[in-house]
Design an enzyme around this catalytic site. Structure first.
Site, short mmCIF file in Angstrom:
data_model
loop_
_atom_site.label_atom_id
_atom_site.label_comp_id
_atom_site.label_asym_id
_atom_site.label_seq_id
_atom_site.Cartn_x
_atom_site.Cartn_y
_atom_site.Cartn_z
N ASP A 32 0.82 -1.16 0.03
CA ASP A 32 -0.14 -0.05 0.02
C ASP A 32 0.98 1.14 -0.01
O ASP A 32 2.04 1.43 0.58
CB ASP A 32 -0.79 -0.04 1.11
CG ASP A 32 -2.06 0.99 1.25
OD1 ASP A 32 -3.31 0.33 0.99
OD2 ASP A 32 -1.99 2.09 1.06
N ASN A 87 -12.89 -3.60 2.46
CA ASN A 87 -13.78 -2.59 2.35
C ASN A 87 -14.54 -2.51 1.22
O ASN A 87 -14.12 -2.76 0.22
CB ASN A 87 -13.15 -1.05 2.58
CG ASN A 87 -12.29 -1.08 3.87
OD1 ASN A 87 -12.75 -1.39 4.94
ND2 ASN A 87 -11.04 -0.26 3.91
N GLN A 94 -14.50 2.49 1.29
CA GLN A 94 -13.94 2.10 -0.04
C GLN A 94 -13.49 3.16 -0.85
O GLN A 94 -14.38 3.84 -1.24
CB GLN A 94 -14.79 0.83 -0.55
CG GLN A 94 -13.69 0.45 -1.78
CD GLN A 94 -14.79 -0.72 -2.61
OE1 GLN A 94 -15.60 -1.08 -2.40
NE2 GLN A 94 -13.82 -1.30 -3.76
N SER A 95 -12.21 3.34 -1.32
CA SER A 95 -11.81 4.40 -1.95
C SER A 95 -11.39 3.94 -3.36
O SER A 95 -11.49 4.94 -4.22
CB SER A 95 -10.62 5.26 -1.40
OG SER A 95 -9.59 4.38 -1.26
N HIS A 100 -10.05 -5.30 -3.38
CA HIS A 100 -8.76 -5.66 -2.83
C HIS A 100 -8.73 -6.21 -1.42
O HIS A 100 -9.82 -5.76 -0.74
CB HIS A 100 -7.95 -4.39 -3.10
CG HIS A 100 -8.44 -3.08 -2.42
ND1 HIS A 100 -9.47 -2.52 -3.02
CD2 HIS A 100 -8.38 -2.44 -1.32
CE1 HIS A 100 -9.81 -1.57 -2.63
NE2 HIS A 100 -9.25 -1.44 -1.10
N HIS A 102 -6.91 -5.95 2.12
CA HIS A 102 -5.92 -5.40 2.59
C HIS A 102 -5.27 -6.44 3.54
O HIS A 102 -5.89 -7.09 4.53
CB HIS A 102 -6.17 -4.20 3.61
CG HIS A 102 -6.76 -2.98 2.89
ND1 HIS A 102 -6.09 -1.78 3.06
CD2 HIS A 102 -7.97 -3.04 2.50
CE1 HIS A 102 -6.78 -0.88 2.20
NE2 HIS A 102 -7.97 -1.43 1.93
P1 AMP Z 1 -9.82 1.25 0.23
O1 AMP Z 1 -9.90 2.56 0.97
O2 AMP Z 1 -10.07 0.10 1.28
O3 AMP Z 1 -10.48 1.37 -0.97
O4 AMP Z 1 -8.11 1.17 0.13
C1 AMP Z 1 -7.70 1.47 -0.94
C2 AMP Z 1 -6.14 1.65 -0.51
O5 AMP Z 1 -5.27 1.65 -1.89
C3 AMP Z 1 -5.58 2.64 0.26
O6 AMP Z 1 -5.07 2.08 1.38
C4 AMP Z 1 -4.66 3.51 -0.59
O7 AMP Z 1 -3.49 3.95 0.30
C5 AMP Z 1 -4.05 2.56 -1.36
N1 AMP Z 1 -3.67 2.90 -2.77
C6 AMP Z 1 -4.27 3.92 -3.37
N2 AMP Z 1 -3.36 4.08 -4.67
C7 AMP Z 1 -2.57 3.24 -4.48
C8 AMP Z 1 -1.36 2.80 -5.21
N3 AMP Z 1 -1.03 3.65 -6.55
N4 AMP Z 1 -0.53 2.11 -4.99
C9 AMP Z 1 -0.51 1.12 -3.80
N5 AMP Z 1 -1.60 1.72 -2.91
C10 AMP Z 1 -2.64 2.46 -3.30
#
Ligand code: AMP
Length: 126
Positions: A32, A87, A94-95, A100, A102
């Protein structure tokens, strides 16, 4: 099956860089960008599914979840324990809209309590 606007699809395609921990025909795992723990690795299917509830074939789910143990072994957190988080959707914050897992570890993590969850969580704008 890719989404050209998806950042994780671009990582899977090697179009943007990532610290890849493990990769096979079906999945790729990478660290991450903003780690919450000493170990914070994301496992994704190479095919695009927006989240775990996006009619993901069981076979794909199998490949993604089978990678968890591999990551735990590679990262050396298998024995001491670790946490998996998936998430899903708006209420779970979820962003990135590409399924995915974690994998978090490398130290003790408290169980979430009432300060971390729900409308009165300390990190929620009141
Ligand atoms: P979520 O909030 O569960 O959707 O998690 C998305 C995760 O992706 C977050 O922890 C971000 O820090 C991570 N993330 C976003 N862009 C990247 C990237 N280019 N490389 C690695 N991790 C990323």
């Amino acid at each position: 099956m890719q989404d050209k606007d998806c950042i994780f699809c671009k990582i899977a395609a090697g179009e943007i860089p990532a610290k890849v921990v493990f990769e096979d025909e079906y999945v790729i795992a990478f660290d991450d960008l903003e780690p919450l723990m000493p170990v914070h690795t994301l496992i994704i299917p190479k095919d695009h599914y927006s989240d775990i509830a996006d009619d993901v074939p069981e076979e794909t789910l199998g490949h993604v979840f089978a990678a968890v143990q591999k990551i735990a072994d590679i990262k050396g957190i298998h024995e001491e324990g670790f946490r998996c988080l998936v998430n899903t959707g708006e209420n779970a914050s979820q962003s990135v809209k590409h399924l995915h897992i974690h994998v978090l570890g490398g130290g003790w993590m408290p169980r979430p309590n009432d300060q971390d969850w729900g409308p009165n969580a300390t990190n929620v704008e009141q």
